[in-house]
Scaffold this motif. Sequence first.
Motif, mmCIF file in Angstrom:
data_model
loop_
_atom_site.group_PDB
_atom_site.id
_atom_site.type_symbol
_atom_site.label_atom_id
_atom_site.label_comp_id
_atom_site.label_asym_id
_atom_site.label_seq_id
_atom_site.Cartn_x
_atom_site.Cartn_y
_atom_site.Cartn_z
ATOM 1 N N ARG A 107 25.921 13.353 -42.308
ATOM 2 C CA ARG A 107 27.419 13.273 -42.205
ATOM 3 C C ARG A 107 28.364 14.725 -41.912
ATOM 4 O O ARG A 107 27.931 16.079 -42.501
ATOM 5 N N ASN A 108 29.710 14.147 -41.439
ATOM 6 C CA ASN A 108 30.607 15.338 -42.030
ATOM 7 C C ASN A 108 30.412 16.263 -40.770
ATOM 8 O O ASN A 108 30.798 17.198 -41.473
ATOM 9 N N ASN A 109 30.203 16.401 -40.280
ATOM 10 C CA ASN A 109 29.204 17.869 -38.741
ATOM 11 C C ASN A 109 30.655 17.813 -37.616
ATOM 12 O O ASN A 109 30.523 16.968 -37.313
ATOM 13 N N VAL A 110 29.867 19.390 -37.180
ATOM 14 C CA VAL A 110 30.955 18.825 -35.995
ATOM 15 C C VAL A 110 29.656 20.285 -35.025
ATOM 16 O O VAL A 110 29.369 20.954 -35.377
ATOM 17 N N VAL A 111 30.095 19.782 -33.731
ATOM 18 C CA VAL A 111 29.094 20.254 -32.833
ATOM 19 C C VAL A 111 29.993 20.900 -31.700
ATOM 20 O O VAL A 111 30.680 19.574 -30.870
ATOM 21 N N TYR A 112 29.844 22.028 -31.488
ATOM 22 C CA TYR A 112 30.754 22.412 -30.429
ATOM 23 C C TYR A 112 29.540 22.691 -29.526
ATOM 24 O O TYR A 112 28.823 21.765 -28.516
ATOM 25 N N ARG A 113 29.806 23.342 -28.233
ATOM 26 C CA ARG A 113 28.971 23.678 -27.119
ATOM 27 C C ARG A 113 27.914 23.280 -26.829
ATOM 28 O O ARG A 113 27.105 24.016 -27.593
ATOM 29 N N ALA A 114 26.621 21.882 -26.770
ATOM 30 C CA ALA A 114 25.116 21.808 -26.967
ATOM 31 C C ALA A 114 25.110 20.567 -25.641
ATOM 32 O O ALA A 114 26.197 21.084 -25.350
ATOM 33 N N HIS A 115 23.842 20.971 -25.397
ATOM 34 C CA HIS A 115 23.436 19.931 -24.217
ATOM 35 C C HIS A 115 23.359 18.344 -25.448
ATOM 36 O O HIS A 115 24.091 18.005 -24.246
ATOM 37 N N THR B 187 31.928 15.040 -35.596
ATOM 38 C CA THR B 187 33.216 15.304 -34.720
ATOM 39 C C THR B 187 32.257 16.278 -33.129
ATOM 40 O O THR B 187 31.574 16.595 -33.492
ATOM 41 N N PHE B 188 31.850 15.923 -31.862
ATOM 42 C CA PHE B 188 31.630 16.392 -30.776
ATOM 43 C C PHE B 188 33.218 16.558 -29.892
ATOM 44 O O PHE B 188 33.817 16.146 -29.288
ATOM 45 N N ILE B 189 32.423 18.363 -29.558
ATOM 46 C CA ILE B 189 33.606 18.783 -28.762
ATOM 47 C C ILE B 189 32.837 19.623 -27.381
ATOM 48 O O ILE B 189 32.741 20.827 -28.006
ATOM 49 N N GLY B 190 32.763 19.588 -26.005
ATOM 50 C CA GLY B 190 32.057 19.624 -25.156
ATOM 51 C C GLY B 190 30.649 19.777 -24.970
ATOM 52 O O GLY B 190 30.273 20.881 -24.397
ATOM 53 N N THR B 191 30.434 19.115 -25.573
ATOM 54 C CA THR B 191 28.503 18.986 -25.363
ATOM 55 C C THR B 191 28.354 18.517 -23.919
ATOM 56 O O THR B 191 29.123 17.782 -23.744
#
Length: 552
Positions: A323-331, A353-357
């Motif tokens: 919970r309450n995590n952010v993932v940027y560039r990833a597969h 939130t996922f941005i650019g994965t």
Amino acid sequence: MIDFKKVAVAATLFAGMFNYASAQNTAYSWSNLPKVSTPTFKKDTINITHYGAKPDGLTLNTQSINKAIMACSAKGGGVVLVPAGLWLTGPIELKSNVNLHIDRAALVQFTDDKSQYHLVEGNWEGHASYRNQSPISGTNLQNIAITGDGIIDGHGEVWRAIGKDRLTADEWKALVASGGMVSENGKSWYPSASYQKGLTTPEAGYIKPGSSVKDVEPMKDFFRPNMLVLTNCKKVLLQGTTFQNSPAWCLHTLLCEDLTLRNVRVRNPWNAQNGDAIDVESCKNILIEGSTFDAGDDGICVKSGRDEEGRRRGKPTENMIVRNNVVYRAHGGFVIGSEMSGGARNIFVSDCTFIGTDIGLRFKTTRGRGGVVEKIYIKNIAMRDILHDAILFDMYYSGKSPSEEETVDNSKIPAVTEATPQFRDFYVSHVVCNGADNGLLIRGLPEMSIKGIHLDNIVLKTNKGINIIEGKDVTLRNVYVESKNTEPLVNISNSSEVTFDGLKYGTNTNLLFSISGSKSGQIKVLNTDASKAKTKVEFKRGADDKALVAAK
């Protein structure tokens, strides 16, 4: 042609019953989250400088740091302090009842001298394998932690191979000049001939009867270590620290219990080979919260062993809160698989939130894995600029994807065995994705449908819409799809018991539904205005209008 204005009383009752049951199920689940125990420590503090450590960036502090940790543990535990400075070191081995605290101004820099990392028996992608010793490790420990706002750097660039197409011209030129070797076709750089030997050896490093470390020494460079590996540990806390630039996976927890990851940062280059942020494998009682991941491979990943070896271990990853995590560039933002042969269950993901994965929510497996992934609950997910699929359920990972004709060919269906994987009972709600190539893909196997997928309150602004292939008991309620490619907006192939309740879509939709395959049936469309679509439905490749049993 089906009359979409026809009211189907039975279907309406069915939808009402489902919505009530689904709401009751998910509400009960979210009110009974797993409990995760956290470690506690004595306040006694040992500074690594008391054992001769020097922050000059030149002194190899391996012995000093490990002596401080051992002394702390021997006295009943406490805190081992890494104060401000640059601390060059080889492998660090954690001990029970010790909190390794990294000061905000401290940088723990692992050495690029690979001779400091001995070959050991370990695990790689679900197989027992020889590996280089991890920069940080712990086995059969209790009550351990790494805390503090400092940085731990794995010097991963000296371990990883990389393709020429993943670098600028100047970066490639500098890398080649630094040493190592270039592949025969000129497209890849390898750290050494030893690495290349391992790359070209089938099942390199697998621990087999009669094998030994000596057998794999000529390929030593190939066995890149995961930066932090904790095996069979209980009450683990990682909090506040930045882990970056790992040789392979960054954080790998295996067979652990009561694991808490809080306010952690993982930073790997986007082109880092196997640069997963965290892989939670066959663990129980896990909390990952308030953390930020920017990885070269999957972001937050759940695993449980591979194929027969994983099934024999028989340890699912279970009782997990994310919970309450952010993932940027990833597969993938949040991922299960593909090594999930021991299963996964009772997992709760919220407010991420996922941005650019590459993919947002990613659930992957393939024939041969076996294992059951079930009782997965997901809500409140925001996504932007997803490269491929916003939400993906795929049973063809690393295999040849079937053609459209093959998806409706029922003549060559393999038998169901213990090696047949299963996905079932997923509840996904309140997801918004602004920008992706594909909205939703559900792709099961002809011998094993993906079952019990329930999505509600979903907004997908994508290039392509929804694909459901070999699915069963799939419900989409209050789903809005705005897709550039609307021929069709929704493709259903060899799938049954599929319900759309309150489907909304963009005004430029040419074909709303395409239904194919003789196995398609019991498809219900409720509370949906189909008049905005130029063509409402087409049936092809073995499907007929009986597949659509109710439309309202």
